[in-house]
Write a protein that holds these residues in place. Structure first.
Motif, PDB file in Angstrom:
ATOM      1  N   GLY A 159       7.245   4.323   9.212  1.00  0.00           N
ATOM      2  CA  GLY A 159       6.730   2.983   9.447  1.00  0.00           C
ATOM      3  C   GLY A 159       7.311   2.322  10.682  1.00  0.00           C
ATOM      4  N   LYS A 163       3.682  -3.527  14.878  1.00  0.00           N
ATOM      5  CA  LYS A 163       2.453  -3.768  14.120  1.00  0.00           C
ATOM      6  C   LYS A 163       2.127  -5.254  14.136  1.00  0.00           C
ATOM      7  CE  LYS A 163       4.562  -4.283   9.568  1.00  0.00           C
ATOM      8  NZ  LYS A 163       3.900  -5.212   8.720  1.00  0.00           N
ATOM      9  N   GLY A 166       0.808  -8.866   8.969  1.00  0.00           N
ATOM     10  CA  GLY A 166      -0.219  -8.725   7.938  1.00  0.00           C
ATOM     11  C   GLY A 166      -0.898  -7.370   7.937  1.00  0.00           C
ATOM     12  N   GLU A 167      -0.636  -6.539   8.935  1.00  0.00           N
ATOM     13  CA  GLU A 167      -1.248  -5.211   8.998  1.00  0.00           C
ATOM     14  C   GLU A 167      -0.552  -4.288   8.000  1.00  0.00           C
ATOM     15  OE1 GLU A 167      -2.127  -1.706  12.303  1.00  0.00           O
ATOM     16  OE2 GLU A 167      -0.685  -3.265  12.756  1.00  0.00           O
ATOM     17  N   TYR A 168      -1.319  -3.509   7.281  1.00  0.00           N
ATOM     18  CA  TYR A 168      -0.764  -2.573   6.317  1.00  0.00           C
ATOM     19  C   TYR A 168      -0.767  -1.186   6.946  1.00  0.00           C
ATOM     20  CZ  TYR A 168      -0.161   0.343   2.217  1.00  0.00           C
ATOM     21  OH  TYR A 168       0.309   1.273   1.323  1.00  0.00           O
ATOM     22  N   ILE A 169       0.377  -0.544   6.930  1.00  0.00           N
ATOM     23  CA  ILE A 169       0.492   0.815   7.454  1.00  0.00           C
ATOM     24  C   ILE A 169       0.481   1.772   6.272  1.00  0.00           C
ATOM     25  CG2 ILE A 169       1.908   2.410   8.811  1.00  0.00           C
ATOM     26  CD1 ILE A 169       0.780  -0.011  10.362  1.00  0.00           C
ATOM     27  N   PHE A 170      -0.505   2.651   6.222  1.00  0.00           N
ATOM     28  CA  PHE A 170      -0.607   3.630   5.142  1.00  0.00           C
ATOM     29  C   PHE A 170       0.481   4.669   5.356  1.00  0.00           C
ATOM     30  CE2 PHE A 170      -2.327   7.458   3.149  1.00  0.00           C
ATOM     31  CZ  PHE A 170      -2.547   6.964   1.874  1.00  0.00           C
ATOM     32  N   ARG A 171       1.405   4.757   4.411  1.00  0.00           N
ATOM     33  CA  ARG A 171       2.561   5.633   4.544  1.00  0.00           C
ATOM     34  C   ARG A 171       2.273   6.989   3.914  1.00  0.00           C
ATOM     35  NH1 ARG A 171       7.369   2.570   5.138  1.00  0.00           N
ATOM     36  NH2 ARG A 171       8.397   4.584   5.363  1.00  0.00           N
TER      37      ARG A 171
END
Length: 177
Positions: A159, A163, A166-171
């Motif tokens: 991660g 970014k 509010g952006e979601y990083i798919f782990r």
């Protein structure tokens, strides 16, 4: 029929809009913005605001209708409130500092990255891992944010990177043993 395009863009007190030489200019408390007008769209300034209508019944004109109304809305919002994008930096030793018209980024490279802040944009760093990009032109604010983010995009394993707030990083899980 465009639902967005039907509504006129309200012009608040203290903001003036004018049409001339193929451009629409909006002046407000934060500054002045101009936009080239499309030939496919007709613009009218009335008491309730700026109304945008297709100039003819072609498919292209109807396709541009809602977008042109949104661009006019962005001009009005920009000169009254302005736009802000917030970037968050994640990673050990990753940090940012704003020094005048230069944003200094330490992103794990062998050298610091010096990002020159363009005219009309203000960059603040409330702490070492947060970068606020402020300006009146929505497109320019988004472009500067994208250029800064491009230096170290978030990677899916730890991660780490830059970014948007509010952006979601798919782990990803990684290898299984």
């Amino acid at each position: 029929m465009s639902r967005i395009g039907k509504k006129p863009v309200a012009i608040p007190a203290g903001v003036t809009a004018s049409i001339g030489d193929g451009t629409l200019s909006v002046k407000g408390p934060k500054g002045e913005l101009t936009m080239p007008m499309s030939d496919l769209i007709s613009y009218e300034i009335k008491d309730e605001g700026v109304s945008v209508m297709p100039a003819n019944k072609s498919k292209e004109a109807r396709a541009f209708w809602g977008m042109q109304r949104t661009l006019v809305q962005n001009l009005v919002t920009g000169v009254t409130d302005g736009f802000t994008k917030v970037l968050e930096i994640t990673g050990v030793g990753y940090r940012a500092t704003a020094q005048g018209k230069i944003l200094k980024l330490q992103l794990g490279y062998s050298h610091d990255v010096n990002f020159d802040v363009p005219e009309g944009i203000e960059i603040k760093t409330p702490d070492n891992t947060t970068v606020e990009i402020i300006g009146i032109d929505k497109q320019k604010v988004g472009q500067v944010a994208a250029e800064i983010r491009r230096w170290r995009k978030p990677e899916p394993y730890k991660g780490k990177g830059i970014k948007y707030r509010g952006e979601y990083i798919f782990r990803k899980e990684g290898k299984k043993k």
